[in-house]
Design an enzyme around this catalytic site. Structure first.
Site, PDB file in Angstrom:
ATOM      1  CG  HIS A  16     -15.490 -14.415  34.482  1.00  0.00           C
ATOM      2  ND1 HIS A  16     -14.525 -14.784  33.469  1.00  0.00           N
ATOM      3  CD2 HIS A  16     -16.612 -14.808  33.675  1.00  0.00           C
ATOM      4  CE1 HIS A  16     -15.168 -14.577  32.217  1.00  0.00           C
ATOM      5  NE2 HIS A  16     -16.289 -14.835  32.343  1.00  0.00           N
ATOM      6  CG  ASN A  17     -12.371 -11.756  41.819  1.00  0.00           C
ATOM      7  OD1 ASN A  17     -13.015 -10.995  42.531  1.00  0.00           O
ATOM      8  ND2 ASN A  17     -11.860 -12.589  42.317  1.00  0.00           N
ATOM      9  N   GLY A  19     -15.023  -8.714  42.994  1.00  0.00           N
ATOM     10  CA  GLY A  19     -14.007  -7.957  43.665  1.00  0.00           C
ATOM     11  C   GLY A  19     -12.944  -7.314  42.800  1.00  0.00           C
ATOM     12  CG  ASP A  76      -3.243 -15.458  38.078  1.00  0.00           C
ATOM     13  OD1 ASP A  76      -4.452 -15.703  38.001  1.00  0.00           O
ATOM     14  OD2 ASP A  76      -2.621 -16.204  38.556  1.00  0.00           O
ATOM     15  CE1 TYR A 160      -7.091 -17.104  51.432  1.00  0.00           C
ATOM     16  CE2 TYR A 160      -6.938 -16.328  49.196  1.00  0.00           C
ATOM     17  CZ  TYR A 160      -7.089 -17.455  50.119  1.00  0.00           C
ATOM     18  OH  TYR A 160      -7.336 -18.556  49.709  1.00  0.00           O
ATOM     19  CG  ASP A 161      -9.080  -7.526  50.682  1.00  0.00           C
ATOM     20  OD1 ASP A 161      -7.855  -7.753  50.460  1.00  0.00           O
ATOM     21  OD2 ASP A 161      -9.631  -6.959  50.080  1.00  0.00           O
ATOM     22  CG  HIS A 194      -1.756  -7.150  45.550  1.00  0.00           C
ATOM     23  ND1 HIS A 194      -2.890  -6.632  46.292  1.00  0.00           N
ATOM     24  CD2 HIS A 194      -2.253  -8.344  45.077  1.00  0.00           C
ATOM     25  CE1 HIS A 194      -3.746  -7.062  46.498  1.00  0.00           C
ATOM     26  NE2 HIS A 194      -3.739  -8.254  45.603  1.00  0.00           N
TER      27      HIS A 194
HETATM   28  P1  IMP Z   1      -7.163 -15.423  40.459  1.00  0.00           P
HETATM   29  O1  IMP Z   1      -6.032 -14.362  40.231  1.00  0.00           O
HETATM   30  O2  IMP Z   1      -8.495 -15.295  39.510  1.00  0.00           O
HETATM   31  O3  IMP Z   1      -6.516 -16.741  40.211  1.00  0.00           O
HETATM   32  O4  IMP Z   1      -7.562 -15.369  41.944  1.00  0.00           O
HETATM   33  C1  IMP Z   1      -6.624 -14.459  42.752  1.00  0.00           C
HETATM   34  C2  IMP Z   1      -7.299 -15.070  44.271  1.00  0.00           C
HETATM   35  O5  IMP Z   1      -6.364 -14.401  45.244  1.00  0.00           O
HETATM   36  C3  IMP Z   1      -8.698 -14.250  44.530  1.00  0.00           C
HETATM   37  O6  IMP Z   1      -9.807 -14.900  44.341  1.00  0.00           O
HETATM   38  C4  IMP Z   1      -8.599 -13.703  46.098  1.00  0.00           C
HETATM   39  O7  IMP Z   1      -8.617 -14.973  46.585  1.00  0.00           O
HETATM   40  C5  IMP Z   1      -7.063 -13.739  46.265  1.00  0.00           C
HETATM   41  N1  IMP Z   1      -6.716 -12.072  46.100  1.00  0.00           N
HETATM   42  C6  IMP Z   1      -6.055 -11.448  45.078  1.00  0.00           C
HETATM   43  N2  IMP Z   1      -5.957 -10.200  45.338  1.00  0.00           N
HETATM   44  C7  IMP Z   1      -6.706 -10.048  46.505  1.00  0.00           C
HETATM   45  C8  IMP Z   1      -6.859  -8.866  47.097  1.00  0.00           C
HETATM   46  O8  IMP Z   1      -6.556  -7.776  46.804  1.00  0.00           O
HETATM   47  N3  IMP Z   1      -7.390  -9.219  48.344  1.00  0.00           N
HETATM   48  C9  IMP Z   1      -8.120 -10.431  48.938  1.00  0.00           C
HETATM   49  N4  IMP Z   1      -7.723 -11.461  48.163  1.00  0.00           N
HETATM   50  C10 IMP Z   1      -7.073 -11.304  46.999  1.00  0.00           C
END
Ligand code: IMP
Length: 211
Positions: A16-17, A19, A76, A160-161, A194
């Site tokens: 649901h993210n 980005g 994740d 956090y990019d 990553h």
């Molecule tokens: P989750 O995997 O949905 O728990 O969220 C991982 C969180 O890590 C994201 O909301 C970002 O805050 C951070 N994150 C993961 N990958 C990236 C990236 O490629 N760029 C910047 N922040 C990231």
């Protein structure tokens, strides 16, 4: 050992993210796989109760595969800061709060580093990618990228990019295009981010190579 399964047709991107969704769609683009998001299908977001990135990715991918009847894949991911004992790590999204305010989350990291008198700003991003099929079969892949944390710069990317300067670069992930951030070279199998590094491994086992 069973042969890896090839992913074709429709696949759910269990996130649901916004980005991550954009990046995963871009990465899948060359493979002729139709990607539909968990949000578009109205699938609920499961609680991330795991203690490792791969566990949480599996929770999301399995829930989406079972609810949709389609193969689903989930990432994740998070930022691990050496001088903060790996925090925010699994809690990277949660450090931004319900308003998803990453300026505050980045300021919090800088404040925690100052509070501890940290002498290093080393950090890495981790991405665990899991594909789950409706019959319960799963495949897991992981990628990492190492770098330093700096004053946030740039407005591209997400999360956090802007504060992450990958090793060997003089621009942060917030200052480069998503294509440069992926940095995928299908000939060599190299990638930068990553997520792209995990995705290349996934593609090598579960996707038909781009022509
Ligand atoms: P989750 O995997 O949905 O728990 O969220 C991982 C969180 O890590 C994201 O909301 C970002 O805050 C951070 N994150 C993961 N990958 C990236 C990236 O490629 N760029 C910047 N922040 C990231």
């Amino acid at each position: 050992m069973s042969a890896p399964r090839i992913l074709t047709g429709r696949v759910v991107i269990a996130t649901h993210n916004a980005g991550k969704l954009v990046e995963m769609r871009e990465l899948l683009m060359p493979f002729g796989v139709e990607a539909v998001s968990a949000g578009e299908l109205g699938l609920p977001e499961p609680e991330e109760t795991g203690t490792m990135f791969a566990e949480n990715a599996a929770i999301k991918a399995i829930a989406a595969a079972q609810a949709s009847g389609l193969p689903a894949f989930a990432d994740d991911s998070g930022l691990c800061v050496n001088a903060l004992d790996g925090a925010p790590g699994l809690f990277s999204a949660r450090w931004a709060g319900s308003s998803k305010d990453f300026s505050s989350a980045m300021a919090r990291i800088a404040a925690e580093l100052d509070k501890r008198g940290a002498t290093t700003r080393r950090a890495h991003f981790v991405s665990a990618l899991v594909i789950a099929w409706p019959d319960g079969h799963t495949e897991t892949f992981e990628g990492r990228v190492f770098g330093d944390l700096v004053e946030p710069r740039g407005s591209q990317g997400f999360g956090y990019d802007p504060m992450f300067l990958p090793d060997g670069y003089d621009r942060t992930f917030g200052e480069i295009s998503s294509e440069e951030k992926h940095g995928v070279d299908w000939q060599s199998g190299n990638a930068l981010s990553h997520r792209a590094r995990a995705f290349v491994l996934l593609a090598q086992s579960c996707l038909q190579r781009p022509v």
